[in-house]
Structures are given as C-alpha cells and as structure tokens.
Design a protein around this motif. Structure first.
Motif, PDB file in Angstrom:
ATOM      1  N   PRO A 133       0.716  -1.080   0.155  1.00 28.04           N
ATOM      2  CA  PRO A 133       0.050   0.147   0.214  1.00 28.04           C
ATOM      3  C   PRO A 133       1.111   1.408   0.085  1.00 28.04           C
ATOM      4  O   PRO A 133       1.901   1.110   1.387  1.00 28.04           O
ATOM      5  CB  PRO A 133      -0.523   0.296   1.390  1.00 28.04           C
ATOM      6  N   CYS A 134       0.795   2.748  -0.707  1.00 29.73           N
ATOM      7  CA  CYS A 134       1.272   3.175  -0.938  1.00 29.73           C
ATOM      8  C   CYS A 134       0.629   4.750  -1.052  1.00 29.73           C
ATOM      9  O   CYS A 134      -0.574   4.728  -1.183  1.00 29.73           O
ATOM     10  CB  CYS A 134       1.949   3.033  -2.609  1.00 29.73           C
ATOM     11  N   THR A 135       1.378   5.729  -0.772  1.00 26.36           N
ATOM     12  CA  THR A 135       0.756   7.398  -0.529  1.00 26.36           C
ATOM     13  C   THR A 135       0.910   7.697  -1.605  1.00 26.36           C
ATOM     14  O   THR A 135       2.239   7.368  -2.421  1.00 26.36           O
ATOM     15  CB  THR A 135       0.987   8.211   0.919  1.00 26.36           C
ATOM     16  N   HIS A 136       0.006   8.152  -2.650  1.00 28.07           N
ATOM     17  CA  HIS A 136       0.894   9.125  -3.737  1.00 28.07           C
ATOM     18  C   HIS A 136       0.807  10.489  -3.410  1.00 28.07           C
ATOM     19  O   HIS A 136      -0.501  11.271  -3.285  1.00 28.07           O
ATOM     20  CB  HIS A 136      -0.497   7.943  -5.148  1.00 28.07           C
ATOM     21  N   THR A 137       2.114  10.830  -3.950  1.00 26.49           N
ATOM     22  CA  THR A 137       2.059  11.935  -3.429  1.00 26.49           C
ATOM     23  C   THR A 137       2.637  13.043  -4.491  1.00 26.49           C
ATOM     24  O   THR A 137       3.533  12.450  -5.269  1.00 26.49           O
ATOM     25  CB  THR A 137       3.035  12.632  -1.848  1.00 26.49           C
ATOM     26  N   ARG A 138       2.704  14.576  -5.106  1.00 19.72           N
ATOM     27  CA  ARG A 138       3.187  15.115  -5.867  1.00 19.72           C
ATOM     28  C   ARG A 138       3.887  16.119  -5.276  1.00 19.72           C
ATOM     29  O   ARG A 138       3.135  17.212  -4.579  1.00 19.72           O
ATOM     30  CB  ARG A 138       2.046  16.314  -7.200  1.00 19.72           C
ATOM     31  N   ILE A 139       5.199  16.877  -5.873  1.00 21.76           N
ATOM     32  CA  ILE A 139       5.581  17.638  -5.462  1.00 21.76           C
ATOM     33  C   ILE A 139       6.409  18.836  -6.298  1.00 21.76           C
ATOM     34  O   ILE A 139       7.065  18.178  -7.524  1.00 21.76           O
ATOM     35  CB  ILE A 139       7.178  16.992  -4.461  1.00 21.76           C
ATOM     36  N   ASN A 140       5.574  19.806  -6.699  1.00 27.12           N
ATOM     37  CA  ASN A 140       5.932  20.589  -7.925  1.00 27.12           C
ATOM     38  C   ASN A 140       6.741  21.991  -6.670  1.00 27.12           C
ATOM     39  O   ASN A 140       7.174  21.941  -6.419  1.00 27.12           O
ATOM     40  CB  ASN A 140       4.757  21.671  -8.100  1.00 27.12           C
ATOM     41  N   ARG A 141       8.117  21.571  -8.001  1.00 24.20           N
ATOM     42  CA  ARG A 141       9.207  22.289  -7.333  1.00 24.20           C
ATOM     43  C   ARG A 141       9.844  23.875  -9.031  1.00 24.20           C
ATOM     44  O   ARG A 141       9.905  23.732  -9.549  1.00 24.20           O
ATOM     45  CB  ARG A 141      10.357  21.847  -6.999  1.00 24.20           C
ATOM     46  N   SER A 142      10.010  24.872  -8.559  1.00 24.10           N
ATOM     47  CA  SER A 142      10.698  25.770  -9.485  1.00 24.10           C
ATOM     48  C   SER A 142      11.380  26.997  -8.967  1.00 24.10           C
ATOM     49  O   SER A 142      11.054  27.268  -7.637  1.00 24.10           O
ATOM     50  CB  SER A 142       9.404  26.300 -10.610  1.00 24.10           C
ATOM     51  N   TYR A 143      12.085  27.223  -9.261  1.00 23.05           N
ATOM     52  CA  TYR A 143      13.008  28.438  -9.592  1.00 23.05           C
ATOM     53  C   TYR A 143      13.816  28.512 -10.565  1.00 23.05           C
ATOM     54  O   TYR A 143      14.019  28.611 -11.374  1.00 23.05           O
ATOM     55  CB  TYR A 143      13.783  27.646  -7.996  1.00 23.05           C
TER      56      TYR A 143
END
Length: 286
Positions: A133-143
């Motif tokens: 079982p997994c948690t699904h996460t999105r990480i958006n990063r900009s610079y």
C-alpha cells in the motif's frame, strides 16, 4: 545541473542499520524532449549502513558516469564512496568530506543564487505498487537560477514535477528511514543548501519510494524551452536478504585510481604515475 541533481539524490540515501539486509531491483526509463527513450536497470543492496548499487543496460552517453561492469559502493561508517570497475580492475575512492571541500572551494569561482523558489506538496490518494500500500504524492518545485563563472553569467528557469508512490509497509522501513547520511552536508551555495534540506524534510515522510515519476523543464532567461525530460523509476523486485560482510568490501587486488576532480593537481600528464596509484579521467556520478 544534472550532476547537482544526482548529488541531491545521493544525499537522500538513508543510513541503514539492519541485522538482515534488503535488496531491490528497479527499472529507470528516461525520455528527452525529442522522444528518445533509454532504459536502465539497477540492483541496490543495503545492510548495516552500507549500500551497493549495480547497473545494467547503461546508455552509451552515461557510461562515463555509471559503471557497466562493476558497482558503486557506499560505506556509511567510513563516509566513503567507491566506484569499482571489474573490467579495468580498478577502484576509485571518493571521500564525501573531500567532495564537500571541493564544492565549497568553487564558491569564489562559481556564484549561484536561487530566486522565486516555490515548492508545493499535493497528496493524491493511495495506490498499490508491488503489492505494497502506497501514498501517492506530487511535489512541484520551481526556481530561477543565476550563475556567474568569472565573467560569464547565465540565468535559467527550472521547473520540476515529481510524483512519488511511497510505502511505510516495506520490510524494515523504519530502519531504512533512519538518519539521512548527509543532513550536515553543505555544497557551499547557501540557496542550494536550503533547497536541498527542504527536499530532504519533504521526502522523509513519504515512505520507501517504490515508484517515482519526474518531469524536468529548463528555460532560458528569455523563457525559451531548452530541455524537457521525464524519468520514471519503478521497483520491480524487493526482498530481505542477509549479506556476508565481504559483499560490501572493496576488492583488495584492484588498482586504486584517483579521481582528478577531487585533487588539486588535476589529471596527470601522460607518463606521470604515483607509486601504487594512478589517475585517470572519470566523471563524477553527479
């Protein structure tokens, strides 16, 4: 930038202290903006603070970074990374402390600033990967990165979208989570160090990454798209194993090859050689 990105990945390796080790096989698929796809396999073994990673099906353009017939070996108690090459019968040792000193020495030469840094973390629910079982996460990063090398200036805009399928149900996950080996590692560029530490804090609660998808875009100062790549990593097999101590040993009969990147003298001229050691051109894996 690719080397810095891989350095960040290296810094995220967790320290492991396990009576029984763990081994996982992963497939890494990369695609560039022209649609060209490459696929590489990795086998990573971890036990008692040591990591050993082997590569197969390495694309030609990456063979100066990843060993085709050999492995990377990280010995946690020593703080040393070794690149073992079976074909050449050589060992390239790299002290991470020495690496840190080299990076910090670049400070007066290479100026780097990060502006407009934005990081967003978005939970996407749950899923099952490899039966876990997994948690699904999105990480958006900009610079925006501004670099100055002597009189040469360069400005680029970076955007990264990363999705992680992580599980805390992986055997010995709590031990795997442990302490990150380089919480105190500093590159010497203050803005980059802050971003790296923030990324470490964000990822340590996501569980063991059984699958990741990363899309990275790079834009010029005028907003022109210069690079658009995607990388997918998915664990194909994961099992607990007990490894003999010798599995994480450095071959004693191999020739020691110094990496000129970590020396003040640089690559040796043809014909020069130290007793018992030699230097050869070899790109760092970051």
């Amino acid at each position: 930038m690719k080397r810095i990105a891989t350095l960040c990945v290296l810094m995220l390796f967790p320290a492991v202290s396990l009576q029984a080790g763990i081994q996982w096989t992963a497939k890494v698929v990369a695609e560039d903006q022209k649609g060209k796809t490459t696929e590489m396999m990795t086998v990573t073994s971890a036990q008692d603070g040591n990591f050993r990673q082997e590569f197969s099906n390495v694309p030609k353009r990456q063979r100066d970074q990843y060993v085709v017939d050999g492995y990377w070996l990280y010995k946690g108690k020593e703080g040393m990374l070794y690149i073992v090459d079976h074909k050449e019968k050589t060992v390239t040792p790299m002290s991470l402390e020495a690496l840190q000193q080299v990076l910090q020495a670049l400070g007066p030469i290479v100026r780097m600033e990060l502006e407009d840094v934005d990081v967003k973390v978005e939970p996407l629910g749950t899923a099952t990967v490899l039966g876990y079982p997994c948690t699904h996460t999105r990480i958006n990063r900009s610079y925006t990165m501004k670099m100055k090398v002597t009189i040469i200036k360069k400005t680029m805009r970076m955007e990264e979208e990363m999705e992680v399928w992580g599980s805390t149900a992986v055997p010995a996950y709590k031990s795997l989570q442990g302490d990150f080996i380089h919480r105190g590692f500093k590159t010497g560029w203050e803005d980059l160090d802050k971003m790296i530490q923030k990324q470490i804090a964000q990822m340590q609660d996501l569980g063991f990454p059984l699958k990741t998808f990363t899309r990275s875009k790079q834009y010029s100062k005028k907003g022109k798209l210069q690079s658009d790549t995607t990388t997918t990593m998915e664990v194909q097999k994961l099992e607990q194993k007990s490894f003999p101590e010798s599995y994480f040993n450095v071959p004693q009969d191999y020739e020691v090859v110094e990496n000129p990147t970590l020396t003040d003298e640089g690559p040796e001229e043809e014909g020069e050689e130290e007793q018992g050691k030699k230097k050869k051109k070899f790109k760092l894996p970051f």
